[in-house]
Design a protein around this motif. Structure first.
Motif, PDB file in Angstrom:
ATOM      1  N   GLY A  18       0.811  -1.217   0.000  1.00 27.12           N
ATOM      2  CA  GLY A  18       0.000   0.000   0.000  1.00 27.12           C
ATOM      3  C   GLY A  18       0.840   1.262   0.000  1.00 27.12           C
ATOM      4  O   GLY A  18       0.540   2.226  -0.718  1.00 27.12           O
ATOM      5  N   ILE A  19       1.904   1.278   0.793  1.00 29.80           N
ATOM      6  CA  ILE A  19       2.784   2.442   0.850  1.00 29.80           C
ATOM      7  C   ILE A  19       3.419   2.715  -0.509  1.00 29.80           C
ATOM      8  O   ILE A  19       3.425   3.845  -1.011  1.00 29.80           O
ATOM      9  N   VAL A  22       0.727   3.897  -3.210  1.00 27.96           N
ATOM     10  CA  VAL A  22       0.328   5.302  -3.075  1.00 27.96           C
ATOM     11  C   VAL A  22       1.448   6.225  -3.548  1.00 27.96           C
ATOM     12  O   VAL A  22       1.212   7.191  -4.297  1.00 27.96           O
ATOM     13  N   ALA A  25       1.764   6.063  -7.324  1.00 35.42           N
ATOM     14  CA  ALA A  25       0.655   6.759  -7.985  1.00 35.42           C
ATOM     15  C   ALA A  25       0.840   8.269  -7.938  1.00 35.42           C
ATOM     16  O   ALA A  25       0.577   8.976  -8.926  1.00 35.42           O
ATOM     17  N   VAL A  26       1.309   8.781  -6.806  1.00 40.34           N
ATOM     18  CA  VAL A  26       1.543  10.225  -6.687  1.00 40.34           C
ATOM     19  C   VAL A  26       2.621  10.673  -7.668  1.00 40.34           C
ATOM     20  O   VAL A  26       2.510  11.732  -8.309  1.00 40.34           O
TER      21      VAL A  26
END
Length: 348
Positions: A18-19, A22, A25-26
């Motif tokens: 998850g880290i 994210v 994606a940023v």
């Protein structure tokens, strides 16, 4: 406990995923990536002459040659869709291969290891100074609660806490670093130029001579939190019923303090010790490193973000996140060492 450890280790996988997801994606939406920066650099070179312009693929008002642009995208791996790049990154990270920096042309592991001496020097010594000063001071304040000693020490550490580290650093450089008044301490680096020629004692003295001002800036603000936590924890234990019972039995003050109060009061401090200790090895303070010209992890991370050096950004995030998760597990296990009453079997 083994089942609990296995469960926590298994939960680290989706947490890490998850880290990274994210962050990745940023990055896709951040303008001015490495391709754009290199194209801009080629344009700057192309303006200096026709030969350079032809060699670089820059064609004046027409921009960069499409074939050259495709080569640049392939060089950085941007010729693939985002999901393929993310999957490739996960496969490399599973083998602990962090990739190669776009701009330093070195492996990310090599860069992190090369910056560790500075960050470890700042982190470990600031950690040791903070704990060696704050815990005894907090205990002394708890025993002398409400006295003049308690009042004056509280005023001193809270004043230090209120002063930002970089502001204190500027003041110290002006006063003691040759800025306006005295030239007592050096302005930059961890060692002097002739460090290799010094004796062992000379090397140790030179090393701490360079660390004095940066460490002062880092630890002054750290004393308040640990000191007040220690004081309040000991005060809470001193006022509990079992302490009154122990004193009523005729036990000496020393026995009550060290046999009963001390161990219970240290629980919140000891359980936070692993995270603080491991974090000391990877401490990066951008402002302090910049102010005193120290090339550590803080400066590396900042430059990587500014220059869109994505392998360094993502690789550092992966390593530090993994270390943070493992440290959190060690911290939780430390509860059972300090307080055997904690049972992980009751955790849902």
């Amino acid at each position: 406990m083994i089942a609990y450890i296995v469960k926590r280790l298994a939960l680290m996988i989706p947490t890490l995923f998850g880290i990274l997801l994210v962050a990745f994606a940023v990055i896709q939406f951040v303008p001015g990536g490495p391709v754009e920066q290199l194209v801009q650099e080629l344009r700057g070179r192309g303006g200096s002459g026709e030969v350079v312009a032809t060699a670089s693929g820059y064609r004046g008002a027409q921009g960069v040659d499409p074939e050259k642009l495709q080569e640049i995208r392939k060089l950085y791996g941007f010729d693939k869709p985002a999901h393929e790049r993310f999957w490739d990154m996960l496969q490399r990270y599973a083998r602990f291969d962090l990739g190669t920096s776009y701009f330093h042309h070195k492996s990310v592991w090599e860069l992190i290891i090369s910056k560790l001496p500075v960050s470890m020097s700042l982190g470990i010594w600031s950690f040791l100074l903070t704990y060696l000063v704050s815990i005894p001071l907090g205990i002394a304040k708890a025993v002398r609660d409400g006295s003049r000693f308690d009042l004056w020490t509280s005023s001193a550490i809270l004043t230090g806490y209120a002063i930002p580290g970089f502001v204190l650093g500027v003041a110290l450089l002006v006063l003691l670093g040759g800025g306006t008044f005295l030239q007592v301490f050096p302005l930059r680096g961890l060692t002097s130029d002739g460090f290799a020629e010094l004796s062992l004692i000379g090397k140790v003295l030179d090393y701490f001579w360079h660390l004095t001002l940066p460490l002062t800036c880092l630890v002054v603000g750290s004393f308040a939190v640990t000191t007040m936590l220690t004081k309040n924890t000991f005060l809470e234990e001193i006022r509990k019923q079992y302490v009154l019972t122990a004193r009523a039995k005729g036990l000496s003050q020393r026995t009550v303090f060290y046999k009963h109060i001390f161990r219970n009061a240290l629980i919140p401090l000891v359980t936070g010790f692993p995270a603080a200790f491991v974090g000391a090895f990877f401490t990066g303070s951008l402002l302090i490193e910049t102010l005193f010209s120290l090339d550590g992890l803080g400066l590396l991370s900042y430059e990587a973000i500014i220059r869109r050096d994505y392998p360094v950004v993502m690789g550092s995030l992966y390593v530090f996140s993994l270390i943070g998760l493992l440290t959190k597990l060690v911290t939780d296990l430390a509860y059972t060492w300090v307080d055997p009453r904690v049972k992980f079997g009751a955790v849902s």
